[in-house]
Scaffold this motif. Structure first.
Motif, mmCIF file in Angstrom:
data_model
loop_
_atom_site.group_PDB
_atom_site.id
_atom_site.type_symbol
_atom_site.label_atom_id
_atom_site.label_comp_id
_atom_site.label_asym_id
_atom_site.label_seq_id
_atom_site.Cartn_x
_atom_site.Cartn_y
_atom_site.Cartn_z
ATOM 1 N N THR A 29 0.871 -1.169 0.000
ATOM 2 C CA THR A 29 0.000 0.000 0.000
ATOM 3 C C THR A 29 0.911 1.222 0.000
ATOM 4 O OG1 THR A 29 -1.645 -1.204 1.291
ATOM 5 C CG2 THR A 29 -1.888 1.195 1.178
ATOM 6 N N SER A 30 0.699 2.109 -0.979
ATOM 7 C CA SER A 30 1.518 3.309 -1.117
ATOM 8 C C SER A 30 0.634 4.549 -1.024
ATOM 9 C CB SER A 30 2.241 3.296 -2.475
ATOM 10 O OG SER A 30 2.949 4.497 -2.679
ATOM 11 N N ASP A 31 1.180 5.619 -0.463
ATOM 12 C CA ASP A 31 0.407 6.863 -0.377
ATOM 13 C C ASP A 31 0.397 7.636 -1.698
ATOM 14 O OD1 ASP A 31 3.094 7.564 -0.192
ATOM 15 O OD2 ASP A 31 2.789 9.075 1.362
ATOM 16 N N VAL A 32 1.189 7.192 -2.672
ATOM 17 C CA VAL A 32 1.174 7.786 -4.013
ATOM 18 C C VAL A 32 1.020 6.669 -5.044
ATOM 19 C CG1 VAL A 32 2.603 9.791 -3.375
ATOM 20 C CG2 VAL A 32 3.693 7.732 -4.255
ATOM 21 N N ALA A 33 0.419 6.986 -6.174
ATOM 22 C CA ALA A 33 0.258 5.996 -7.240
ATOM 23 C C ALA A 33 1.630 5.553 -7.736
ATOM 24 C CB ALA A 33 -0.562 6.584 -8.379
ATOM 25 N N ASP A 34 1.797 4.261 -7.940
ATOM 26 C CA ASP A 34 3.090 3.726 -8.363
ATOM 27 C C ASP A 34 2.852 2.348 -8.976
ATOM 28 O OD1 ASP A 34 5.883 3.389 -8.658
ATOM 29 O OD2 ASP A 34 6.263 4.338 -6.721
ATOM 30 N N GLU A 35 3.954 1.628 -9.201
ATOM 31 C CA GLU A 35 3.865 0.258 -9.695
ATOM 32 C C GLU A 35 4.867 -0.596 -8.947
ATOM 33 O OE1 GLU A 35 4.434 -2.372 -13.749
ATOM 34 O OE2 GLU A 35 4.019 -0.246 -13.936
ATOM 35 N N LEU A 36 4.399 -1.732 -8.449
ATOM 36 C CA LEU A 36 5.229 -2.708 -7.757
ATOM 37 C C LEU A 36 5.896 -3.586 -8.802
ATOM 38 C CD1 LEU A 36 6.030 -4.438 -5.230
ATOM 39 C CD2 LEU A 36 3.844 -5.613 -5.532
ATOM 40 N N HIS A 37 7.159 -3.949 -8.574
ATOM 41 C CA HIS A 37 7.856 -4.827 -9.507
ATOM 42 C C HIS A 37 8.715 -5.823 -8.737
ATOM 43 C CE1 HIS A 37 9.611 -6.093 -13.307
ATOM 44 N NE2 HIS A 37 10.777 -6.125 -12.684
ATOM 45 N N VAL A 38 8.607 -7.113 -9.117
ATOM 46 C CA VAL A 38 9.420 -8.171 -8.527
ATOM 47 C C VAL A 38 10.417 -8.611 -9.590
ATOM 48 C CG1 VAL A 38 9.433 -10.456 -7.438
ATOM 49 C CG2 VAL A 38 7.461 -8.928 -7.123
ATOM 50 N N HIS A 39 11.691 -8.244 -9.400
ATOM 51 C CA HIS A 39 12.734 -8.600 -10.358
ATOM 52 C C HIS A 39 12.955 -10.110 -10.368
ATOM 53 C CE1 HIS A 39 14.299 -4.689 -11.645
ATOM 54 N NE2 HIS A 39 13.872 -4.271 -10.464
ATOM 55 N N GLY A 40 13.407 -10.631 -11.492
ATOM 56 C CA GLY A 40 13.688 -12.056 -11.625
ATOM 57 C C GLY A 40 12.449 -12.857 -11.973
ATOM 58 N N TYR A 41 11.322 -12.480 -11.412
ATOM 59 C CA TYR A 41 10.052 -13.121 -11.733
ATOM 60 C C TYR A 41 9.271 -12.275 -12.729
ATOM 61 C CZ TYR A 41 10.823 -16.527 -8.061
ATOM 62 O OH TYR A 41 11.338 -17.546 -7.301
ATOM 63 N N ASP A 42 9.718 -11.048 -12.935
ATOM 64 C CA ASP A 42 9.103 -10.097 -13.865
ATOM 65 C C ASP A 42 7.596 -9.975 -13.628
ATOM 66 O OD1 ASP A 42 9.458 -8.138 -15.746
ATOM 67 O OD2 ASP A 42 8.999 -9.463 -17.419
ATOM 68 N N GLN A 81 14.641 -7.245 -0.339
ATOM 69 C CA GLN A 81 15.263 -8.232 -1.203
ATOM 70 C C GLN A 81 14.672 -9.578 -0.845
ATOM 71 O OE1 GLN A 81 19.386 -7.476 -0.188
ATOM 72 N NE2 GLN A 81 19.700 -6.478 -2.176
ATOM 73 N N LEU A 82 14.162 -10.285 -1.848
ATOM 74 C CA LEU A 82 13.567 -11.596 -1.647
ATOM 75 C C LEU A 82 14.636 -12.647 -1.883
ATOM 76 C CD1 LEU A 82 10.931 -13.243 -1.185
ATOM 77 C CD2 LEU A 82 10.699 -13.282 -3.683
ATOM 78 N N VAL A 83 14.882 -13.474 -0.866
ATOM 79 C CA VAL A 83 15.843 -14.565 -0.969
ATOM 80 C C VAL A 83 15.045 -15.864 -1.078
ATOM 81 C CG1 VAL A 83 17.753 -15.784 0.136
ATOM 82 C CG2 VAL A 83 17.484 -13.312 0.481
ATOM 83 N N VAL A 84 15.252 -16.586 -2.181
ATOM 84 C CA VAL A 84 14.559 -17.863 -2.370
ATOM 85 C C VAL A 84 15.611 -18.955 -2.294
ATOM 86 C CG1 VAL A 84 13.094 -19.263 -3.879
ATOM 87 C CG2 VAL A 84 12.829 -16.769 -3.848
ATOM 88 N N ARG A 85 15.461 -19.888 -1.332
ATOM 89 C CA ARG A 85 16.416 -20.981 -1.122
ATOM 90 C C ARG A 85 15.764 -22.317 -1.324
ATOM 91 N NH1 ARG A 85 19.571 -18.941 4.240
ATOM 92 N NH2 ARG A 85 20.403 -17.092 3.302
ATOM 93 N N GLU A 130 15.304 -8.295 -6.089
ATOM 94 C CA GLU A 130 14.823 -7.031 -5.530
ATOM 95 C C GLU A 130 13.342 -6.859 -5.809
ATOM 96 O OE1 GLU A 130 17.071 -3.588 -6.694
ATOM 97 O OE2 GLU A 130 18.562 -4.000 -5.157
ATOM 98 N N VAL A 131 12.649 -6.327 -4.821
ATOM 99 C CA VAL A 131 11.249 -5.948 -4.958
ATOM 100 C C VAL A 131 11.225 -4.441 -4.767
ATOM 101 C CG1 VAL A 131 8.914 -6.241 -4.049
ATOM 102 C CG2 VAL A 131 10.504 -8.180 -4.055
ATOM 103 N N ASP A 135 9.641 -20.365 -7.541
ATOM 104 C CA ASP A 135 10.262 -21.531 -8.169
ATOM 105 C C ASP A 135 11.667 -21.270 -8.688
ATOM 106 O OD1 ASP A 135 9.521 -19.871 -10.218
ATOM 107 O OD2 ASP A 135 8.335 -21.353 -11.292
ATOM 108 N N LYS A 136 12.184 -20.068 -8.492
ATOM 109 C CA LYS A 136 13.560 -19.725 -8.897
ATOM 110 C C LYS A 136 14.347 -19.365 -7.647
ATOM 111 C CE LYS A 136 11.768 -17.449 -13.013
ATOM 112 N NZ LYS A 136 11.645 -16.154 -13.684
ATOM 113 N N THR A 137 15.514 -19.984 -7.483
ATOM 114 C CA THR A 137 16.340 -19.638 -6.330
ATOM 115 C C THR A 137 17.196 -18.421 -6.660
ATOM 116 O OG1 THR A 137 18.058 -21.184 -7.024
ATOM 117 C CG2 THR A 137 16.431 -21.998 -5.439
#
Length: 157
Positions: free
Chosen positions: A104-117, A153-157, A141-142, A135-137
């Protein structure tokens, strides 16, 4: 008397199948799944004796009841005056887990999850979510695109 040839029956069968496919495809969402639009939480209708199918909801709803599979990791972030809460850090999940990120952001924006696009629109003051199978280790960055804030930073192990 009306007699159909095998070619005419095949053509009629293909036409029927195409019509059925068109009708069924109209029932699904045709939006780009990589950019989800948040939607309102559905309200329950008055009970009736007729059985009705549940209404599908977008993954943009923050309600846990809205999704069919159980989410293994729910990550919630709030942005106010360019400050990220909780503060930027690392979030570790196991490979194969179902992850939902709600922002939830106080200004309009776009969320992006790198690596998963993956991404989601973030209208000001309205939660936006992405849900995916990790499914990707690796380290991903989010972030937000317009304000260029690293949320975690999302760490997938």
């Amino acid at each position: 008397m009306f007699v159909r040839t095998p070619a005419a029956r095949t053509g009629a069968t293909l036409a029927s199948a195409a019509l059925a496919a068109l009708l069924l495809s109209g029932c699904g969402q045709d939006d780009d799944p990589s950019v989800a639009t948040p939607s309102a939480v559905p309200t329950s209708a008055a009970s009736s004796s007729a059985a009705t199918a549940p209404t599908p909801t977008a993954t943009g709803t923050p309600s846990a009841a809205a999704s069919t599979p159980a989410v293994d990791q729910q990550i919630t972030v709030t942005i106010a005056k360019r400050r990220v809460d909780p503060p930027t850090g690392r979030v570790t999940v196991s490979k194969g887990e179902l992850v939902r990120i709600t922002v939830t952001s106080d200004v309009a924006d776009e969320l992006h999850v790198h690596g998963y696009d993956l991404g989601a629109r973030l209208p000001a003051g309205t939660p936006g979510s992405v849900e995916f199978r990790a499914d990707k280790t690796g380290l991903f960055e989010v972030e937000t695109h317009e304000t260029e804030l690293v949320l975690f930073q999302l760490v997938v192990r």
